[in-house]
Design a protein around this motif. Structure first.
Motif, PDB file in Angstrom:
ATOM      1  N   ILE A   1       0.893  -1.230   0.013  1.00  0.00           N
ATOM      2  CA  ILE A   1      -0.170  -0.011  -0.156  1.00  0.00           C
ATOM      3  C   ILE A   1       0.831   1.297   0.039  1.00  0.00           C
ATOM      4  O   ILE A   1       1.605   1.346   0.959  1.00  0.00           O
ATOM      5  N   ASP A   2       1.130   2.107  -0.973  1.00  0.00           N
ATOM      6  CA  ASP A   2       1.552   3.238  -1.311  1.00  0.00           C
ATOM      7  C   ASP A   2       0.674   4.060  -1.937  1.00  0.00           C
ATOM      8  O   ASP A   2      -0.429   4.239  -1.823  1.00  0.00           O
ATOM      9  N   HIS A   3       1.446   5.325  -2.590  1.00  0.00           N
ATOM     10  CA  HIS A   3       0.588   6.417  -2.904  1.00  0.00           C
ATOM     11  C   HIS A   3      -0.164   6.086  -4.613  1.00  0.00           C
ATOM     12  O   HIS A   3      -0.883   6.657  -4.932  1.00  0.00           O
ATOM     13  N   TYR A   4       0.270   4.654  -4.890  1.00  0.00           N
ATOM     14  CA  TYR A   4      -0.797   4.229  -5.985  1.00  0.00           C
ATOM     15  C   TYR A   4      -1.645   3.130  -5.578  1.00  0.00           C
ATOM     16  O   TYR A   4      -2.034   2.394  -6.190  1.00  0.00           O
ATOM     17  N   ALA A   5      -2.251   3.342  -4.138  1.00  0.00           N
ATOM     18  CA  ALA A   5      -3.077   2.202  -3.767  1.00  0.00           C
ATOM     19  C   ALA A   5      -4.532   3.049  -3.500  1.00  0.00           C
ATOM     20  O   ALA A   5      -4.248   4.026  -2.593  1.00  0.00           O
ATOM     21  N   PRO A   6      -5.446   2.745  -3.870  1.00  0.00           N
ATOM     22  CA  PRO A   6      -6.882   3.392  -3.810  1.00  0.00           C
ATOM     23  C   PRO A   6      -6.959   3.638  -2.427  1.00  0.00           C
ATOM     24  O   PRO A   6      -7.472   4.628  -1.463  1.00  0.00           O
ATOM     25  N   VAL A   7      -6.654   2.492  -1.477  1.00  0.00           N
ATOM     26  CA  VAL A   7      -7.072   2.521   0.048  1.00  0.00           C
ATOM     27  C   VAL A   7      -6.236   3.404   0.892  1.00  0.00           C
ATOM     28  O   VAL A   7      -6.494   4.065   1.800  1.00  0.00           O
ATOM     29  N   TYR A   8      -5.205   4.058   0.301  1.00  0.00           N
ATOM     30  CA  TYR A   8      -4.248   5.039   0.712  1.00  0.00           C
ATOM     31  C   TYR A   8      -5.153   6.323   0.800  1.00  0.00           C
ATOM     32  O   TYR A   8      -4.800   6.993   1.895  1.00  0.00           O
ATOM     33  N   TYR A   9      -6.260   6.472  -0.068  1.00  0.00           N
ATOM     34  CA  TYR A   9      -6.810   7.808   0.095  1.00  0.00           C
ATOM     35  C   TYR A   9      -8.300   7.651   0.469  1.00  0.00           C
ATOM     36  O   TYR A   9      -9.184   8.304   0.337  1.00  0.00           O
ATOM     37  N   SER A  10      -8.603   6.536   1.384  1.00  0.00           N
ATOM     38  CA  SER A  10      -9.829   6.604   2.030  1.00  0.00           C
ATOM     39  C   SER A  10      -9.998   7.798   2.892  1.00  0.00           C
ATOM     40  O   SER A  10      -9.273   8.204   3.601  1.00  0.00           O
ATOM     41  N   ARG A  11     -11.160   8.232   2.430  1.00  0.00           N
ATOM     42  CA  ARG A  11     -11.790   9.496   3.000  1.00  0.00           C
ATOM     43  C   ARG A  11     -13.260   9.588   3.205  1.00  0.00           C
ATOM     44  O   ARG A  11     -14.061   8.854   2.344  1.00  0.00           O
ATOM     45  N   ALA A  12     -13.703  10.259   4.156  1.00  0.00           N
ATOM     46  CA  ALA A  12     -15.275  10.529   4.412  1.00  0.00           C
ATOM     47  C   ALA A  12     -16.253  10.989   3.653  1.00  0.00           C
ATOM     48  O   ALA A  12     -17.214  10.606   3.449  1.00  0.00           O
ATOM     49  N   ASP A  13     -15.471  12.032   2.518  1.00  0.00           N
ATOM     50  CA  ASP A  13     -16.338  12.612   1.751  1.00  0.00           C
ATOM     51  C   ASP A  13     -15.984  12.213   0.375  1.00  0.00           C
ATOM     52  O   ASP A  13     -16.753  12.870  -0.585  1.00  0.00           O
ATOM     53  N   ALA A  14     -15.843  10.882   0.155  1.00  0.00           N
ATOM     54  CA  ALA A  14     -15.678  10.351  -1.230  1.00  0.00           C
ATOM     55  C   ALA A  14     -17.157  10.074  -1.812  1.00  0.00           C
ATOM     56  O   ALA A  14     -17.944   9.896  -0.984  1.00  0.00           O
ATOM     57  N   PRO A  15     -17.267   9.919  -3.089  1.00  0.00           N
ATOM     58  CA  PRO A  15     -18.653   9.676  -3.598  1.00  0.00           C
ATOM     59  C   PRO A  15     -18.877   8.340  -3.272  1.00  0.00           C
ATOM     60  O   PRO A  15     -18.084   7.450  -2.360  1.00  0.00           O
ATOM     61  N   PRO A  16     -20.361   7.892  -3.386  1.00  0.00           N
ATOM     62  CA  PRO A  16     -20.581   6.651  -2.904  1.00  0.00           C
ATOM     63  C   PRO A  16     -19.988   5.584  -3.606  1.00  0.00           C
ATOM     64  O   PRO A  16     -19.733   5.513  -4.882  1.00  0.00           O
ATOM     65  N   ILE A  17     -19.720   4.371  -2.940  1.00  0.00           N
ATOM     66  CA  ILE A  17     -18.796   3.407  -3.553  1.00  0.00           C
ATOM     67  C   ILE A  17     -19.388   1.887  -3.309  1.00  0.00           C
ATOM     68  O   ILE A  17     -19.853   1.862  -2.103  1.00  0.00           O
ATOM     69  N   CYS A  18     -19.566   1.329  -4.348  1.00  0.00           N
ATOM     70  CA  CYS A  18     -19.862   0.058  -4.228  1.00  0.00           C
ATOM     71  C   CYS A  18     -18.758  -1.107  -4.671  1.00  0.00           C
ATOM     72  O   CYS A  18     -18.515  -0.949  -5.970  1.00  0.00           O
ATOM     73  N   LEU A  19     -18.286  -2.029  -3.816  1.00  0.00           N
ATOM     74  CA  LEU A  19     -17.221  -2.758  -4.169  1.00  0.00           C
ATOM     75  C   LEU A  19     -17.988  -4.332  -4.319  1.00  0.00           C
ATOM     76  O   LEU A  19     -18.420  -4.827  -3.565  1.00  0.00           O
ATOM     77  N   ILE A  20     -17.651  -4.820  -5.730  1.00  0.00           N
ATOM     78  CA  ILE A  20     -18.187  -6.273  -5.955  1.00  0.00           C
ATOM     79  C   ILE A  20     -17.138  -6.956  -6.149  1.00  0.00           C
ATOM     80  O   ILE A  20     -16.168  -6.815  -7.227  1.00  0.00           O
TER      81      ILE A  20
END
Length: 282
Positions: A207-226
């Motif tokens: 997990i580094d700066h090219y990992a989506p999880v690194y940027y987990s934040r409260a105000d992100a758009p709605p996200i559905c992971l399948i």
């Protein structure tokens, strides 16, 4: 006399059969016109999403998208669709299950390894999303109903441009304008091809700066992971998605969900797209 009567009856029967077929064909045509009409759609292929590409022939050839949209309605949603292929292969295509649904679909090509390396894949994805925000209204789409979606590494790109806001900011777009993000079997850690660029094995997580999880934040758009079944998915893909959801929730993000499709492995496009469509029309 007997032969003449037999011939007459045979001709009458033949005539009746022909008339029945004509009638059935006519009624079938009427039924089709009355009940089988679909809204007209138009496809425009190979639109360049960089206004002024300056990085050579490969960028010019590869950085294109196909647009599929309804022509008899307005203010429809748009799904931006990024194909999979591990950032090393694949090509834009509009999934059949997204057709004739009253939505526009933007299917995107992006540059691939080894011709380019990170962050070019992400830059291309952001440029394509920005193109949709800047252009869909002229085709009748609603700018406030743009969804960013993709499969596998295409899902990875969807999450990167949605969670790490700097990529769209370069194009004057706020990532929080995205209506929703729906991914199918996405990488949420640093993509395995980027790890390969570092000289790492695919089985070594990062997990580094090219990992989506690194940027987990409260105000992100709605996200559905399948994802597919955790026991059948590709290299811990379910667990990566579960970790992203956990970190989103810890950081205060509310509109998120994780769906595990039991019995399936990595290839879940066929069963995943109906779930994607439900999220658009909730």
């Amino acid at each position: 006399m007997g032969n003449a009567n037999g011939s007459t009856k045979s001709n009458q029967k033949h005539f009746i059969n022909i008339m029945n077929k004509i009638f059935q064909g006519f009624m079938g045509m009427i039924f089709s016109l009355s009940f089988g009409q679909q809204s007209p759609y138009k496809t425009i292929s190979d639109l360049s999403y960089y206004e002024n590409p300056v990085e050579g022939t490969y960028q010019i050839e590869r950085c294109k998208l196909d647009l599929y949209y309804p022509t008899d309605t307005k203010n429809f949603p748009t799904v931006i669709w990024f194909h999979g292929g591990g950032l090393t292969s694949g090509s834009k295509a509009i999934p059949d299950q997204l057709k004739d649904k009253g939505i526009a679909v933007v299917a995107v090509n992006y540059r691939l390894h080894p011709q380019v390396k990170a962050p070019k894949y992400i830059e291309d994805a952001a440029a394509a999303v920005a193109w949709a925000f800047k252009n869909m209204e002229q085709y009748g789409g609603d700018r406030s109903k743009i969804y960013v979606c993709g499969f596998s590494s295409g899902g990875y790109l969807s999450l990167m441009v949605s969670l790490d806001q700097k990529w769209l900011e370069k194009h004057g777009i706020d990532a929080n304008e995205i209506k929703g993000v729906v991914t199918l079997s996405a990488t949420t850690f640093t993509n395995h091809t980027i790890r390969k660029e570092y000289g790492m094995e695919i089985t070594q997580p990062l997990i580094d700066h090219y990992a989506p999880v690194y940027y987990s934040r409260a105000d992100a758009p709605p996200i559905c992971l399948i994802t597919g079944d955790r026991e059948n998915e590709f290299y811990g893909m379910y667990e990566e998605n579960a970790y992203l959801r956990r970190m989103l929730k810890i950081n205060g993000h509310i509109q998120n969900e994780l769906i595990e499709i039991g019995g399936y492995g990595h290839e879940i496009i066929e069963v995943g797209i109906p779930l994607l469509l439900k999220r658009i029309f909730l």
